[in-house]
Design an enzyme around this catalytic site. Sequence first.
Site, PDB file in Angstrom:
ATOM      1  CG  ASN A 134      48.326  -3.532-102.288  1.00  0.00           C
ATOM      2  OD1 ASN A 134      48.749  -4.631-102.656  1.00  0.00           O
ATOM      3  ND2 ASN A 134      47.923  -3.300-101.052  1.00  0.00           N
ATOM      4  CG  HIS A 149      52.698  -5.859 -99.616  1.00  0.00           C
ATOM      5  ND1 HIS A 149      52.118  -6.322-100.781  1.00  0.00           N
ATOM      6  CD2 HIS A 149      51.741  -5.172 -98.948  1.00  0.00           C
ATOM      7  CE1 HIS A 149      50.857  -5.922-100.795  1.00  0.00           C
ATOM      8  NE2 HIS A 149      50.602  -5.232 -99.713  1.00  0.00           N
ATOM      9  CB  CYS A 169      49.206  -7.907 -98.502  1.00  0.00           C
ATOM     10  SG  CYS A 169      47.890  -6.833 -99.096  1.00  0.00           S
TER      11      CYS A 169
HETATM   12  O1  UT7 Z   1      48.355  -4.240 -97.945  1.00  0.00           O
HETATM   13  C1  UT7 Z   1      47.672  -3.547 -96.970  1.00  0.00           C
HETATM   14  C2  UT7 Z   1      46.734  -2.616 -97.669  1.00  0.00           C
HETATM   15  N1  UT7 Z   1      46.576  -1.298 -97.230  1.00  0.00           N
HETATM   16  C3  UT7 Z   1      47.468  -0.506 -96.612  1.00  0.00           C
HETATM   17  O2  UT7 Z   1      48.558  -0.859 -96.231  1.00  0.00           O
HETATM   18  C4  UT7 Z   1      47.059   0.912 -96.398  1.00  0.00           C
HETATM   19  C5  UT7 Z   1      47.593   1.498 -95.131  1.00  0.00           C
HETATM   20  N2  UT7 Z   1      47.063   2.846 -94.941  1.00  0.00           N
HETATM   21  C6  UT7 Z   1      47.430   3.881 -95.701  1.00  0.00           C
HETATM   22  O3  UT7 Z   1      48.254   3.727 -96.596  1.00  0.00           O
HETATM   23  C7  UT7 Z   1      46.817   5.242 -95.420  1.00  0.00           C
HETATM   24  O4  UT7 Z   1      46.072   5.142 -94.232  1.00  0.00           O
HETATM   25  C8  UT7 Z   1      45.935   5.730 -96.580  1.00  0.00           C
HETATM   26  C9  UT7 Z   1      46.808   6.130 -97.777  1.00  0.00           C
HETATM   27  C10 UT7 Z   1      44.960   4.684 -97.018  1.00  0.00           C
HETATM   28  C11 UT7 Z   1      45.160   6.960 -96.158  1.00  0.00           C
HETATM   29  O5  UT7 Z   1      46.055   7.974 -95.733  1.00  0.00           O
HETATM   30  P1  UT7 Z   1      45.739   8.800 -94.396  1.00  0.00           P
HETATM   31  O6  UT7 Z   1      46.760   9.839 -94.287  1.00  0.00           O
HETATM   32  O7  UT7 Z   1      45.624   7.801 -93.266  1.00  0.00           O
HETATM   33  O8  UT7 Z   1      44.369   9.473 -94.746  1.00  0.00           O
HETATM   34  P2  UT7 Z   1      43.000   9.400 -93.946  1.00  0.00           P
HETATM   35  O9  UT7 Z   1      42.371   8.070 -94.123  1.00  0.00           O
HETATM   36  O10 UT7 Z   1      43.240   9.897 -92.554  1.00  0.00           O
HETATM   37  O11 UT7 Z   1      42.148  10.446 -94.726  1.00  0.00           O
HETATM   38  C12 UT7 Z   1      42.528  11.852 -94.755  1.00  0.00           C
HETATM   39  C13 UT7 Z   1      41.509  12.597 -95.573  1.00  0.00           C
HETATM   40  C14 UT7 Z   1      40.062  12.312 -95.164  1.00  0.00           C
HETATM   41  O12 UT7 Z   1      39.336  13.503 -95.289  1.00  0.00           O
HETATM   42  P3  UT7 Z   1      39.013  14.423 -93.979  1.00  0.00           P
HETATM   43  O13 UT7 Z   1      38.238  13.543 -93.050  1.00  0.00           O
HETATM   44  O14 UT7 Z   1      40.359  14.819 -93.440  1.00  0.00           O
HETATM   45  O15 UT7 Z   1      38.232  15.560 -94.540  1.00  0.00           O
HETATM   46  C15 UT7 Z   1      39.576  11.349 -96.216  1.00  0.00           C
HETATM   47  O16 UT7 Z   1      38.186  11.420 -96.416  1.00  0.00           O
HETATM   48  O17 UT7 Z   1      41.596  12.211 -96.949  1.00  0.00           O
HETATM   49  C16 UT7 Z   1      40.306  11.825 -97.436  1.00  0.00           C
HETATM   50  N3  UT7 Z   1      40.469  10.806 -98.463  1.00  0.00           N
HETATM   51  C17 UT7 Z   1      40.704  11.103 -99.741  1.00  0.00           C
HETATM   52  N4  UT7 Z   1      40.796  12.268-100.380  1.00  0.00           N
HETATM   53  C18 UT7 Z   1      41.046  12.228-101.713  1.00  0.00           C
HETATM   54  C19 UT7 Z   1      40.486   9.449 -98.304  1.00  0.00           C
HETATM   55  N5  UT7 Z   1      40.718   8.862 -99.496  1.00  0.00           N
HETATM   56  C20 UT7 Z   1      40.853   9.859-100.414  1.00  0.00           C
HETATM   57  C21 UT7 Z   1      41.100   9.882-101.788  1.00  0.00           C
HETATM   58  N6  UT7 Z   1      41.191  11.090-102.391  1.00  0.00           N
HETATM   59  N7  UT7 Z   1      41.279   8.764-102.508  1.00  0.00           N
END
Ligand code: UT7
Length: 337
Positions: free
Chosen positions: A294, A264, A115
Site C-alpha cells: 500500500n 486503491h 489513501c
Molecule cells: O488504505 C487503508 C489502509 N488499511 C487497510 O485497508 C487495512 C484494512 N484491514 C485489513 O486489511 C485487515 O484487517 C488486516 C490485513 C490488517 C488484518 O487482517 P485480520 O484478518 O483483520 O487480522 P486481525 O487484525 O484480526 O489479526 C488476526 C491475528 C491476531 O492474532 P490473534 O489475536 O488472533 O492471536 C494478530 O495479532 O493475526 C495477528 N497479526 C499478525 N500475525 C502475523 C496481526 N498482524 C500480523 C502479522 N503477522 N503481520
Amino acid sequence: MNQTRARIAGLGMYVPPNVVTNDDLAERMDTTDEWITQRTGIKQRHWVDPATSTSDLGAEAARAAIADAGLSGDDLDMILVATLSADHYFPGTACFVQEKLDLPGLPAIDVRQQCTGFVYATSIADQFIRTGFARRILVVGAEVHSKGLDISTAGRDVSVLFGDGAGAIVIEAVEVTDPTTESHVLSTHLHADGSGARELWMPGPGMAYERFITYEMLDKGLQFPEMNGRSVYVNAVKRMGEAVVEALDSNNSAVADVDLFVFHQANLRINEAVAERLGIPAEKVFNTIDRFANTTAATIPIGLAEARTAGVLEPGMLVCTAAFGSGFTWGSMLLRW
Ligand code: UT7
C-alpha cells in the site's frame, strides 16, 4: 458542442530500488510470508534508503510524467501533491517538489486525504481546468512510509502493509466534442466521514495536545500509525463499492461498459470483495499490491502506469478508479483514457 474538460496527458511513476520481501520482515518481527500473503496479497514492497524523502520520490515521478506528456516543467500552471508522509510538518511537500523541479512561481498545493489523496487531488485539478483557472496541472501522489513505521512485532499489524513510492500525472485542458471516444475525465466523486478519523491515524505529535511533542508521547509510541483493521476493512469494501456505483450512475454507465478498474491497493481481499459485490470480472481489475504493497496516495497512478506498461491500459478505454482510506475518506473517478 465543445466542452473544456481535463485529460491525462502524461503519466509516470517511481519506486526506490530497495525491495523488502515478507521474509525480510519476518527476520525483524514475529510474522510470516504465509500470514501476509494470505491476509493481504502482499509479497514485497519497496522501501527508501535513509537519505531519500517523499519529495524526492514525488519529483522523480513528476519528471517521468512531464516527459511522458512531451512537455517541460515550464508548460505547467500548478502543482498538487497528495501525501500523508510529508517531508516536514510545514511547509507542504508540494513546495519541496516544486523546488526539486526548479519551477518557482507556480501555485503549489498539498492534499492530505491519505489513501484517497490522489482521487481528491485529481478532482481538484479537474475543477481548476474546467473553470479555466489552469490549463496544465502536475498531480503527484508520493509516500515514504517505511521511516515512520514500528518495525517490530508490536507494530506488525500495520507495518507489513505499507510501501514507499510515487506516481504522477500531467492533466491538461482539452476541448471535447465527442465524450464517448475522446480522452478526458468524465467525473470525480469525493466523500469523507470524520467520525472514523481515529480508526486509522497517527495520533501524535500534534496541536491537539498541551504541547506539540513530548518525550511521553514518544514513549507511548503515538508517532506510529494505529489502525482498527477490521473496521477499516468493512468500511473500505462498503464505501469503495458505493463510489464505483456513483461514478457509473453519474455517467449512465454499467460495469460492463468499463474496460479497466484501477482501485486503491490496501488489501487484495478488499478489492476482490468489491469486485464480487458489483459483479466485476477479475480480469478487469488491475492490482499491484503484490509488488508494491500500500503506497497510499501513490497507488492509483502507480496502478495506471503499471497497467499501461503491462499493455492492459490502452487509448479509448473507459477506466474507473476508486479509493478508501484514513479520514475516513473515499472517492472515485471515471476516465476515458
Ligand atoms: O488504505 C487503508 C489502509 N488499511 C487497510 O485497508 C487495512 C484494512 N484491514 C485489513 O486489511 C485487515 O484487517 C488486516 C490485513 C490488517 C488484518 O487482517 P485480520 O484478518 O483483520 O487480522 P486481525 O487484525 O484480526 O489479526 C488476526 C491475528 C491476531 O492474532 P490473534 O489475536 O488472533 O492471536 C494478530 O495479532 O493475526 C495477528 N497479526 C499478525 N500475525 C502475523 C496481526 N498482524 C500480523 C502479522 N503477522 N503481520
